[in-house]
Design an enzyme around this catalytic site. Structure first.
Site, mmCIF file in Angstrom:
data_model
loop_
_atom_site.group_PDB
_atom_site.id
_atom_site.type_symbol
_atom_site.label_atom_id
_atom_site.label_comp_id
_atom_site.label_asym_id
_atom_site.label_seq_id
_atom_site.Cartn_x
_atom_site.Cartn_y
_atom_site.Cartn_z
ATOM 1 N N ASP A 1 -8.758 11.984 -1.583
ATOM 2 C CA ASP A 1 -8.943 12.785 -2.792
ATOM 3 C C ASP A 1 -8.964 11.944 -4.076
ATOM 4 O O ASP A 1 -9.749 12.211 -4.988
ATOM 5 C CB ASP A 1 -7.849 13.863 -2.886
ATOM 6 C CG ASP A 1 -6.448 13.283 -2.801
ATOM 7 O OD1 ASP A 1 -6.178 12.533 -1.844
ATOM 8 O OD2 ASP A 1 -5.633 13.546 -3.704
ATOM 9 N N ASP B 1 3.029 -2.463 5.279
ATOM 10 C CA ASP B 1 2.428 -3.134 6.437
ATOM 11 C C ASP B 1 3.396 -4.108 7.108
ATOM 12 O O ASP B 1 3.176 -4.505 8.259
ATOM 13 C CB ASP B 1 1.156 -3.886 6.018
ATOM 14 C CG ASP B 1 0.022 -2.925 5.703
ATOM 15 O OD1 ASP B 1 0.147 -1.731 6.012
ATOM 16 O OD2 ASP B 1 -1.001 -3.381 5.140
ATOM 17 N N CYS C 1 -6.330 3.270 11.427
ATOM 18 C CA CYS C 1 -5.128 3.523 12.218
ATOM 19 C C CYS C 1 -4.509 4.870 11.852
ATOM 20 O O CYS C 1 -4.524 5.284 10.699
ATOM 21 C CB CYS C 1 -4.102 2.414 11.980
ATOM 22 S SG CYS C 1 -4.547 0.869 12.776
ATOM 23 N N PRO D 1 -5.586 10.966 3.087
ATOM 24 C CA PRO D 1 -6.713 11.645 2.421
ATOM 25 C C PRO D 1 -7.463 10.698 1.468
ATOM 26 O O PRO D 1 -6.985 9.593 1.188
ATOM 27 C CB PRO D 1 -6.030 12.765 1.623
ATOM 28 C CG PRO D 1 -4.629 12.313 1.431
ATOM 29 C CD PRO D 1 -4.291 11.368 2.557
ATOM 30 N N ARG E 1 -10.639 2.280 8.098
ATOM 31 C CA ARG E 1 -10.266 3.111 6.965
ATOM 32 C C ARG E 1 -11.023 2.654 5.706
ATOM 33 O O ARG E 1 -11.467 3.443 4.886
ATOM 34 C CB ARG E 1 -8.757 2.952 6.754
ATOM 35 C CG ARG E 1 -8.225 3.367 5.419
ATOM 36 C CD ARG E 1 -8.154 4.854 5.311
ATOM 37 N NE ARG E 1 -7.690 5.256 3.997
ATOM 38 C CZ ARG E 1 -7.646 6.485 3.570
ATOM 39 N NH1 ARG E 1 -8.039 7.457 4.343
ATOM 40 N NH2 ARG E 1 -7.229 6.772 2.380
ATOM 41 N N ILE F 1 5.395 5.097 1.934
ATOM 42 C CA ILE F 1 3.942 5.099 1.692
ATOM 43 C C ILE F 1 3.202 6.007 2.672
ATOM 44 O O ILE F 1 2.397 6.841 2.270
ATOM 45 C CB ILE F 1 3.363 3.658 1.758
ATOM 46 C CG1 ILE F 1 4.152 2.704 0.856
ATOM 47 C CG2 ILE F 1 1.877 3.654 1.388
ATOM 48 C CD1 ILE F 1 4.078 2.981 -0.622
ATOM 49 N N ARG G 1 -7.685 -5.714 15.110
ATOM 50 C CA ARG G 1 -8.220 -5.237 13.827
ATOM 51 C C ARG G 1 -7.764 -6.148 12.701
ATOM 52 O O ARG G 1 -8.462 -6.311 11.714
ATOM 53 C CB ARG G 1 -7.672 -3.850 13.499
ATOM 54 C CG ARG G 1 -7.951 -2.791 14.507
ATOM 55 C CD ARG G 1 -7.332 -1.522 14.027
ATOM 56 N NE ARG G 1 -8.250 -0.976 13.069
ATOM 57 C CZ ARG G 1 -8.798 0.230 13.170
ATOM 58 N NH1 ARG G 1 -8.461 1.021 14.141
ATOM 59 N NH2 ARG G 1 -9.655 0.643 12.301
HETATM 60 C C1 UD1 Z 1 -4.332 -0.086 1.944
HETATM 61 C C2 UD1 Z 1 -4.280 -1.127 3.029
HETATM 62 C C3 UD1 Z 1 -3.200 -0.800 4.034
HETATM 63 C C4 UD1 Z 1 -1.871 -0.606 3.332
HETATM 64 C C5 UD1 Z 1 -1.985 0.389 2.182
HETATM 65 C C6 UD1 Z 1 -0.726 0.493 1.346
HETATM 66 C C7 UD1 Z 1 -6.566 -1.886 3.159
HETATM 67 C C8 UD1 Z 1 -7.815 -1.977 3.955
HETATM 68 N N1 UD1 Z 1 -5.568 -1.166 3.677
HETATM 69 O O1 UD1 Z 1 -4.662 1.145 2.573
HETATM 70 O O2 UD1 Z 1 -3.107 -1.880 4.961
HETATM 71 O O3 UD1 Z 1 -0.915 -0.119 4.269
HETATM 72 O O4 UD1 Z 1 -3.064 -0.013 1.296
HETATM 73 O O5 UD1 Z 1 -0.373 -0.746 0.849
HETATM 74 O O6 UD1 Z 1 -6.454 -2.482 2.105
HETATM 75 N N2 UD1 Z 1 -3.503 8.559 -0.722
HETATM 76 C C9 UD1 Z 1 -3.827 9.864 -1.075
HETATM 77 N N3 UD1 Z 1 -5.083 10.107 -1.545
HETATM 78 C C10 UD1 Z 1 -6.021 9.128 -1.684
HETATM 79 C C11 UD1 Z 1 -5.679 7.806 -1.326
HETATM 80 C C12 UD1 Z 1 -4.411 7.558 -0.853
HETATM 81 O O7 UD1 Z 1 -3.006 10.767 -0.967
HETATM 82 O O8 UD1 Z 1 -7.131 9.413 -2.119
HETATM 83 C C13 UD1 Z 1 -2.141 8.264 -0.218
HETATM 84 C C14 UD1 Z 1 -2.171 7.778 1.240
HETATM 85 O O9 UD1 Z 1 -2.200 8.855 2.144
HETATM 86 C C15 UD1 Z 1 -0.883 6.990 1.308
HETATM 87 C C16 UD1 Z 1 -0.784 6.387 -0.100
HETATM 88 O O10 UD1 Z 1 -1.612 7.179 -0.934
HETATM 89 O O11 UD1 Z 1 0.198 7.853 1.525
HETATM 90 C C17 UD1 Z 1 -1.198 4.944 -0.173
HETATM 91 O O12 UD1 Z 1 -2.524 4.807 0.273
HETATM 92 P P1 UD1 Z 1 -3.505 3.653 -0.250
HETATM 93 O O13 UD1 Z 1 -2.771 2.769 -1.199
HETATM 94 O O14 UD1 Z 1 -4.747 4.292 -0.703
HETATM 95 O O15 UD1 Z 1 -3.755 2.846 1.091
HETATM 96 P P2 UD1 Z 1 -5.142 2.382 1.697
HETATM 97 O O16 UD1 Z 1 -6.038 1.906 0.618
HETATM 98 O O17 UD1 Z 1 -5.623 3.406 2.652
#
Ligand code: UD1
Length: 417
Positions: free
Chosen positions: A124, A306, A116, A122, A92, A328, A398
């Site tokens: 965005d 997590d 995963c 997304p 990711r 989340i 992973r």
């Molecule tokens: C990171 C962690 C992951 C952890 C998560 C939340 C890494 C490599 N991974 O994932 O282990 O579970 O933080 O603590 O550091 N979202 C949107 N749009 C976006 C970005 C995110 O809608 O552009 C939403 C996601 O779908 C989710 C929420 O925001 O529902 C949190 O995502 P985010 O904090 O971005 O998680 P990751 O960076 O993917």
């Protein structure tokens, strides 16, 4: 395909060292693209996700070598600006290369990331943030064509949710942008602070990481540095769950207690005694845990999503009813049906999961479909009657460095075949 054979009715004892944080190592490796010279990263965990980021760096023209837990990344910026779909799909966090590529070469062509399956995930907010810095981004059939023909320019960016990945992407891209960037409602996770510390050591000027507002004053360029990755708070919480579910007494070395601020009280409420001294944490679990009451996952400093799956495994044999609310990711209960195969009494309804503790779990063949779910099945297997076979070990690998060896060092009987 490997599987883990977990012997049940285990009691753990002794001390083990907690690995370096995967979620720190991954964005720092992407940021290393900007830091000219030889970056030395200590305590870098040996994981398939870390290896995937190293493959991206090599593809982009950097030299990457490893000696035990030290990674050396040498580069002078990206020599190419595309990342093949096959590499993007591995993790990711490959999306964090977008900000690094735009900053280092002014363009990027990549596909949407993998990782995963725990929800829609997304990107965005990443795209909106980078556009605010002046990047031109076209999305077509899962492909992102990006350029910054006039360079990147500092901006004020308000995130609608404190996304970890979006905060990292913007922070990396803004470190060498013209002018000042302010990220409002930034993620506050310790891994964000670790990334900012790394970037600042490389010459960036980032202030406020770990708080809701981060200010990044763009600098002309970054130079390489040496940096030690912080301990993995989720690996620590997983091992605590393994101790809790087996009524064990173990000590974890290389722990930052403050990073477990929302996790420690949950174990204490369930009857565990926890003591911390410098970088060590000792957990002494009762013969049977009390239930966890309500655990709501939240952005840091709240309870980490997590750690939900490993704690849910511990709740399966606790005395009473535990309630989990996953705020989340919308699809993060895929381990539940597998734990039910082991005799757990769990009901899910949307984001809510209710666990009625049962006295005993029974060994079964279970299939992991994501990293933390896999860890939950291993934890459950340790306390079950008879043997549990966990398939889908590639998910575990992973994010956990030789979990089976760590557990064996604590006296468990876990074999990979
Ligand atoms: C990171 C962690 C992951 C952890 C998560 C939340 C890494 C490599 N991974 O994932 O282990 O579970 O933080 O603590 O550091 N979202 C949107 N749009 C976006 C970005 C995110 O809608 O552009 C939403 C996601 O779908 C989710 C929420 O925001 O529902 C949190 O995502 P985010 O904090 O971005 O998680 P990751 O960076 O993917």
């Amino acid at each position: 395909m490997s599987k883990l054979i977990v012997a049940g009715r285990q009691k753990l004892s002794g001390a083990v060292e907690v690995q370096g944080a995967k979620n720190s190592a991954l964005p720092i490796l992407a940021a290393a693209l900007l830091a000219k010279g030889e970056n030395v990263l200590y305590h870098c965990p040996v994981l398939s996700d870390v290896e995937a980021s190293c493959r991206v760096l090599r593809y982009l023209g950097c030299k990457v070598s490893r000696s035990s837990h030290t990674l050396i990344v040498s580069g002078s910026g990206a020599q190419r600006s595309d990342i093949p779909d096959e590499l993007m799909r591995k993790t990711r966090s490959s999306i964090v290369f977008l900000g690094a590529l735009l900053a280092s070469s002014g363009s990027a062509r990549l596909t949407l990331p993998g990782g995963c399956e725990i929800g829609r995930r997304p990107v965005d907010m990443h795209i909106k943030g980078l556009r605010a810095l002046g990047a031109l981004i076209r999305e077509k059939h899962g492909c992102l064509e990006c350029s910054a023909p006039y360079g990147l320019t500092g901006s004020k960016i308000t995130l609608s949710f404190p996304s970890v990945g979006a905060t990292e992407n913007i922070m990396i891209a803004a470190s060498t942008a013209n002018g000042t960037t302010t990220i409002i409602n930034a993620a506050r996770e310790p891994e964000i602070t670790d990334l900012a510390e790394y970037l600042n050591r490389c010459g960036a000027k980032i202030d406020g990481a770990g708080e809701g507002v981060i200010v990044i004053e763009g600098v002309r360029s970054l130079h390489a540095c040496s940096h030690t990755i912080i301990p993995d708070r989720i690996a620590a919480a997983t091992l605590m769950s393994c101790a809790a579910v087996t009524g064990s007494d173990i000590t974890l070395k290389n722990v930052i207690q403050a990073h477990l601020g929302a996790v420690i009280p949950v174990f204490e409420e369930a009857g565990c005694r926890i003591s911390c001294h410098e970088c060590e944490l000792r957990i002494i679990a009762p013969r049977r845990l009390k239930s966890f009451k309500t655990i709501r996952t939240m952005p840091y400093p709240g309870f980490p999503t997590d750690a939900q799956a490993p704690l849910l495994a511990a709740a399966c044999t606790a005395d009473g009813t535990s309630v989990f609310v996953e705020n989340i990711f919308e699809n993060r209960y895929r381990h539940v049906s597998e734990l039910a195969r082991m005799g757990a009494n769990i009901k899910t309804e949307g984001r809510v999961c209710v666990v009625e503790g049962v006295p005993t779990l029974y060994g079964a063949r279970v299939d992991a479909t994501d990293l933390r779910g896999a860890a939950a099945m291993v934890a459950a297997g340790l306390c079950a009657e008879s043997v549990t076979t966990v398939r889908g070990v590639q998910y575990l690998e992973r994010g956990y460095e030789n979990l089976e060896q760590t557990l064996c060092a604590l006296g468990a009987d876990v074999r990979k075949i």
